[in-house]
Design a protein around this motif. Structure first.
Motif, PDB file in Angstrom:
ATOM      1  N   SER A 269       0.841  -1.212   0.134  1.00  0.00           N
ATOM      2  CA  SER A 269       0.091  -0.025  -0.024  1.00  0.00           C
ATOM      3  C   SER A 269       1.000   0.909  -0.013  1.00  0.00           C
ATOM      4  O   SER A 269       1.930   1.404   0.557  1.00  0.00           O
ATOM      5  N   THR A 273       0.205   2.142  -5.571  1.00  0.00           N
ATOM      6  CA  THR A 273      -1.233   1.698  -5.899  1.00  0.00           C
ATOM      7  C   THR A 273      -1.524   2.868  -6.687  1.00  0.00           C
ATOM      8  O   THR A 273      -2.341   2.341  -7.777  1.00  0.00           O
ATOM      9  N   ARG A 306     -12.169   1.766   6.540  1.00  0.00           N
ATOM     10  CA  ARG A 306     -12.220   0.493   6.739  1.00  0.00           C
ATOM     11  C   ARG A 306     -11.227   0.140   5.517  1.00  0.00           C
ATOM     12  O   ARG A 306     -10.442  -0.843   5.619  1.00  0.00           O
ATOM     13  N   ASN A 307     -10.943   0.659   4.289  1.00  0.00           N
ATOM     14  CA  ASN A 307     -10.187   0.332   3.392  1.00  0.00           C
ATOM     15  C   ASN A 307      -8.891   1.421   3.243  1.00  0.00           C
ATOM     16  O   ASN A 307      -9.104   2.633   3.662  1.00  0.00           O
ATOM     17  N   SER A 309      -5.937   1.433   0.716  1.00  0.00           N
ATOM     18  CA  SER A 309      -5.309   1.756  -0.420  1.00  0.00           C
ATOM     19  C   SER A 309      -5.877   2.909  -1.159  1.00  0.00           C
ATOM     20  O   SER A 309      -7.207   2.792  -1.101  1.00  0.00           O
ATOM     21  N   ASN A 312      -9.015   2.249  -3.472  1.00  0.00           N
ATOM     22  CA  ASN A 312     -10.323   2.152  -2.988  1.00  0.00           C
ATOM     23  C   ASN A 312     -10.952   3.355  -2.584  1.00  0.00           C
ATOM     24  O   ASN A 312     -12.025   3.445  -2.389  1.00  0.00           O
ATOM     25  N   GLU A 317     -15.149   2.484  -2.928  1.00  0.00           N
ATOM     26  CA  GLU A 317     -15.550   0.968  -2.732  1.00  0.00           C
ATOM     27  C   GLU A 317     -14.531   0.023  -2.760  1.00  0.00           C
ATOM     28  O   GLU A 317     -13.285   0.449  -3.313  1.00  0.00           O
ATOM     29  N   ALA A 318     -14.610  -0.977  -2.287  1.00  0.00           N
ATOM     30  CA  ALA A 318     -13.612  -1.961  -2.023  1.00  0.00           C
ATOM     31  C   ALA A 318     -13.173  -2.732  -3.420  1.00  0.00           C
ATOM     32  O   ALA A 318     -13.560  -3.829  -3.597  1.00  0.00           O
ATOM     33  N   PRO A 321      -8.563  -5.873  -3.909  1.00  0.00           N
ATOM     34  CA  PRO A 321      -8.147  -6.675  -2.654  1.00  0.00           C
ATOM     35  C   PRO A 321      -7.398  -6.291  -1.604  1.00  0.00           C
ATOM     36  O   PRO A 321      -6.165  -5.797  -2.186  1.00  0.00           O
ATOM     37  N   GLU A 322      -7.561  -6.222  -0.431  1.00  0.00           N
ATOM     38  CA  GLU A 322      -6.612  -5.768   0.521  1.00  0.00           C
ATOM     39  C   GLU A 322      -6.216  -6.839   1.603  1.00  0.00           C
ATOM     40  O   GLU A 322      -7.296  -7.248   2.137  1.00  0.00           O
ATOM     41  N   GLN A 350     -12.391  -4.017 -11.889  1.00  0.00           N
ATOM     42  CA  GLN A 350     -11.462  -2.971 -11.559  1.00  0.00           C
ATOM     43  C   GLN A 350     -10.968  -1.861 -12.564  1.00  0.00           C
ATOM     44  O   GLN A 350     -11.014  -0.845 -11.847  1.00  0.00           O
TER      45      GLN A 350
END
Length: 380
Positions: A269, A273, A306-307, A309, A312, A317-318, A321-322, A350
């Motif tokens: 991260s 990214t 919550r995320n 990177s 995201n 939105e997610a 994948p983290e 993505q």
């Protein structure tokens, strides 16, 4: 006109290196000095101190460097208070730069902070410190200025300079030829970070992940850009221990070419990214902080998102994948990478969100930043 620029790490050097020419276009006779890296020096900035003295992150990780950081800040306060630059521009490194900017602003200097601290994510109380430290905050992301409304902070969204810098397309085939990667077959780029501390935590699980993926996908080639020569031995050891015999190429630098050459990217991260998003490459993100740093963030409730990177956060939105801390499991990361390589729908989800983000970030950021600084100078 004299501008002092204080950059904190490689990403700050990149931003400073694009800002200096934009300021020169508005102020042709301007002088530039500060804490620099190679890009800023190439743009004509006189070096007061090297960026390497500031390149550290985390809570546990920074403690051994605190005495030198305090000495450097005191040196800069004395130097810049005497030199009286027209504008002091702190570039990222908020824990260092905001304290420096506050002291200089108290001495009557005009201060700008380029790159909003992540106050919207954690340590939101820092907005009060920012209000005392910076006459202007230049925000790289569109959701940031709204946070400052009502806090007495002048903040402007300028877009991200990387969005323009990486807009020129270069084909995957060209990148593979440049790096000597096999022209045919799937390719994975592995980027375990540009700091020794990151590599110490990520090299082994990333190598284990690559080994699992290679066992499932015959013909997989792997490329890893090494950010600094001193990091190569640690990566070589991880590969020898966890992924011997794979078609794995290490290259010095050339991180963007490595991402361009790849079909999918596994990376730490950080700013890389965002580069990966701008280069239109699907990715999986992994990260592990030092145990003490992670403990403080979790137990004190300092993290507000919550995320983590940038893709995201920008996509809201997610979509990427983290795998963080205990979730940094090679089998799970290999599953996520395999899905992006073999499932067209997952890959397209993505990349379609990445396209929307790229469009929003392209704002001629360096020129917009220079114009905002010029307007601040005129107003004062």
């Amino acid at each position: 006109m004299h501008f002092a620029l204080i950059a904190g790490e490689a990403s700050g050097d990149l931003l400073g290196g694009t800002l200096i020419p934009a300021l020169k276009a508005l102020f042709p006779d301007a002088r530039f000095s500060g804490v620099t890296g190679p890009r800023m020096r190439a743009a004509g900035c006189e070096t007061i101190a090297s960026i390497d003295r500031l390149s550290v992150m985390g809570i546990a990780e920074v403690l051994p460097k605190l005495p030198d950081l305090f000495r450097l800040r005191a040196e800069l306060v004395d130097r810049l208070s005497a030199d009286r630059p027209d504008v002091v521009i702190g570039i990222d490194a908020p824990d260092f730069n905001l304290g420096l900017e506050r002291r200089l602003r108290e001495r009557g200097l005009t201060t700008v902070h380029l790159v909003s601290p992540t106050v919207w994510a954690w340590r939101q109380g820092r907005v009060k410190i920012i209000a005392r430290s910076a006459d202007l905050v230049l925000c790289l992301f569109p959701f940031e200025p709204k946070f400052y409304e009502g806090h007495g902070v002048r903040a402007e969204y300028v877009g991200h300079p990387l969005a323009e810098e990486l807009a020129e397309p270069r084909s995957q085939a060209e990148a593979r030829r440049a790096l000597g990667v096999l022209a045919n077959g799937p390719c994975l780029a592995v980027l375990p970070g540009s700091r020794g501390g990151e590599l110490a935590k990520l090299a082994v699980p990333f190598a284990q992940t690559a080994a699992l993926l290679a066992a499932r996908l015959p013909g997989l080639s792997i490329v890893t850009p090494i950010a600094k020569p001193g990091l190569r031995p640690a990566m070589e050891r991880a590969i020898a221990e966890c992924a011997p015999g794979l078609d794995w190429k290490l290259v010095d630098g050339h991180s963007r070419e490595a991402m361009r050459a790849a079909d999918v990217v596994l990376l730490a991260s950080g700013t890389a990214t965002l580069e990966c998003l701008l280069l239109d490459r699907p990715m999986v993100v992994g990260y592990r902080l030092a145990g003490f740093t992670a403990f403080l963030l979790q137990t004190l409730g300092m993290l507000k998102i919550r995320n983590v990177s940038l893709p995201n956060l920008l996509a809201a939105e997610a979509v990427v994948p983290e795998f963080l801390q205990q979730q940094l499991q090679p089998s799970a990361m290999a599953d996520a990478l395999q899905a992006l390589l073999t499932d067209a729908a997952a890959r397209d989800r993505q990349l379609s969100r990445f396209a929307a983000v790229r469009s929003e970030l392209r704002r001629n950021a360096a020129q917009a930043s220079a114009q905002a600084i010029a307007e601040l100078i005129a107003a004062r």
